[in-house]
Design a protein around this motif. Structure first.
Motif, mmCIF file in Angstrom:
data_model
loop_
_atom_site.group_PDB
_atom_site.id
_atom_site.type_symbol
_atom_site.label_atom_id
_atom_site.label_comp_id
_atom_site.label_asym_id
_atom_site.label_seq_id
_atom_site.Cartn_x
_atom_site.Cartn_y
_atom_site.Cartn_z
ATOM 1 N N PHE A 166 78.629 37.137 11.767
ATOM 2 C CA PHE A 166 79.679 37.555 11.073
ATOM 3 C C PHE A 166 80.820 37.023 11.288
ATOM 4 N N GLN A 167 81.438 36.493 12.527
ATOM 5 C CA GLN A 167 82.458 35.929 12.854
ATOM 6 C C GLN A 167 82.516 34.787 12.194
ATOM 7 N N GLU A 168 81.497 34.072 12.254
ATOM 8 C CA GLU A 168 81.584 32.746 11.804
ATOM 9 C C GLU A 168 81.732 32.554 10.076
ATOM 10 N N CYS A 169 80.975 33.733 9.628
ATOM 11 C CA CYS A 169 80.964 33.580 8.062
ATOM 12 C C CYS A 169 82.728 34.252 7.756
ATOM 13 N N MET A 170 83.292 35.013 8.406
ATOM 14 C CA MET A 170 84.371 35.332 8.287
ATOM 15 C C MET A 170 85.215 34.350 8.376
ATOM 16 N N GLN A 171 85.100 33.498 9.163
ATOM 17 C CA GLN A 171 86.185 32.155 9.539
ATOM 18 C C GLN A 171 85.823 31.334 8.289
ATOM 19 N N HIS A 172 84.983 31.140 7.696
ATOM 20 C CA HIS A 172 84.357 30.360 6.555
ATOM 21 C C HIS A 172 85.195 31.112 5.153
ATOM 22 N N ILE A 173 85.160 32.258 5.278
ATOM 23 C CA ILE A 173 85.652 32.949 3.890
ATOM 24 C C ILE A 173 87.037 32.897 3.858
ATOM 25 N N MET A 174 87.637 33.202 5.045
ATOM 26 C CA MET A 174 89.274 33.099 5.182
ATOM 27 C C MET A 174 89.642 31.784 5.091
ATOM 28 N N SER A 175 89.125 30.558 5.705
ATOM 29 C CA SER A 175 89.512 29.395 5.318
ATOM 30 C C SER A 175 89.274 29.091 3.917
ATOM 31 N N ARG A 176 88.221 29.110 3.298
ATOM 32 C CA ARG A 176 88.184 29.055 1.700
ATOM 33 C C ARG A 176 89.060 29.558 1.155
ATOM 34 N N TYR A 177 89.188 30.950 1.136
ATOM 35 C CA TYR A 177 90.248 31.619 0.444
ATOM 36 C C TYR A 177 91.707 31.434 0.548
ATOM 37 N N LEU A 178 92.087 31.247 1.859
ATOM 38 C CA LEU A 178 93.472 30.782 2.017
ATOM 39 C C LEU A 178 93.846 29.428 1.620
ATOM 40 N N HIS A 179 92.865 28.411 1.590
ATOM 41 C CA HIS A 179 93.053 27.286 1.074
ATOM 42 C C HIS A 179 93.088 27.034 -0.402
ATOM 43 N N TRP A 180 92.106 27.865 -0.962
ATOM 44 C CA TRP A 180 92.418 28.129 -2.438
ATOM 45 C C TRP A 180 93.725 28.763 -2.878
ATOM 46 N N LEU A 181 94.351 29.691 -2.161
ATOM 47 C CA LEU A 181 95.526 30.326 -2.348
ATOM 48 C C LEU A 181 96.725 29.352 -2.137
#
Length: 246
Positions: A166-181
């Motif tokens: 869960f922690q690893e997946c959240m890090q990837h989601i946050m990274s992708r999402y913030l980079h896109w924003l």
């Protein structure tokens, strides 16, 4: 400045997405807050589908995103961002992960991850996106009659720590999402999504309300519609209007 996300753990819930909606409504949760359940009694997939998950074996969670300024016609960007984030994580463990349009994650021809993304709208914008994710980690037998489930353990033979994943997946989601924003490069996002798309190259069998036909995936439109090239020309489909056949 982002507030620290809140994470809520439950042994059992009806639905993680239902619960996070309730919590967000009552408390206005910070973005990336999440609800995790050891077991869901009514975990949902797309439409009327239900997500089978053995208690304590898999990762079932929902998170809330608040994509300020995202216009409704561009809502599919959320699907692309989250799908690619899960692919980012899986690529460290297996070699044949892909996105089956619109947002299932496959290992080869078998389904490992299901998602349900529900958007709340205000005027012309998406205010919140609740992203429900079911990731088959350690389950080794599936009894629901789903046609093609598989877990990561069935492929690698390894046992996985659910909280760590869960922690690893959240890090990837946050990274992708913030980079896109921050970068706003929808063209790159779109290209990467298509590059990771299941059956993105070649002619395959599909079925719609007129019957079976052979086609090649040609495009995913910005609003998420699938464009197939058939012998009679191009066909455009919304989700649930066409079925991939094996």
């Amino acid at each position: 400045m982002y507030k620290t996300p809140e994470v809520f753990y439950y042994d059992e819930l009806v639905s993680t997405s239902q619960k996070i909606k309730e919590l967000d409504s009552a408390r206005n949760l910070p973005e990336f807050s999440a609800v995790i359940a050891g077991y869901q009694t009514a975990g949902r997939g797309q439409g009327e589908n239900r997500w089978e998950s053995e208690k304590g074996k898999n990762l079932t969670f929902s998170l809330v995103l608040k994509p300020h300024g995202l216009e409704v016609p561009n809502h599919f960007r959320i699907t692309q961002v989250v799908s690619l984030a899960i692919i980012d994580w899986l690529n460290a463990h297996i070699k044949n992960a892909s996105i089956k349009w619109p947002n299932d994650i496959y290992a080869g021809d078998l389904k490992m991850v299901g998602m349900l993304i529900e958007n709340s709208l205000a005027g012309k914008e998406v205010v919140t996106s609740v992203v429900g994710i079911g990731l088959n980690l350690n389950q080794e037998k599936f009894i629901s009659g789903a046609p093609n489930p598989i877990s990561l353990k069935m492929i690698t033979g390894k046992e996985y720590d659910v909280e760590e994943v869960f922690q690893e997946c959240m890090q990837h989601i946050m990274s992708r999402y913030l980079h896109w924003l921050e970068n706003g490069d929808d063209e790159i996002l779109h290209r990467q999504y298509f590059q990771n798309l299941y059956r993105n190259n070649g002619v395959f069998l599909f079925r719609d309300n007129t019957g079976e036909f052979s086609a090649q995936i040609r495009e995913i439109e910005p609003d998420g519609h699938l464009v197939l090239e058939t012998s009679s020309g191009m066909k455009r489909f919304a989700f649930k209007e066409v079925e991939f056949l094996r």
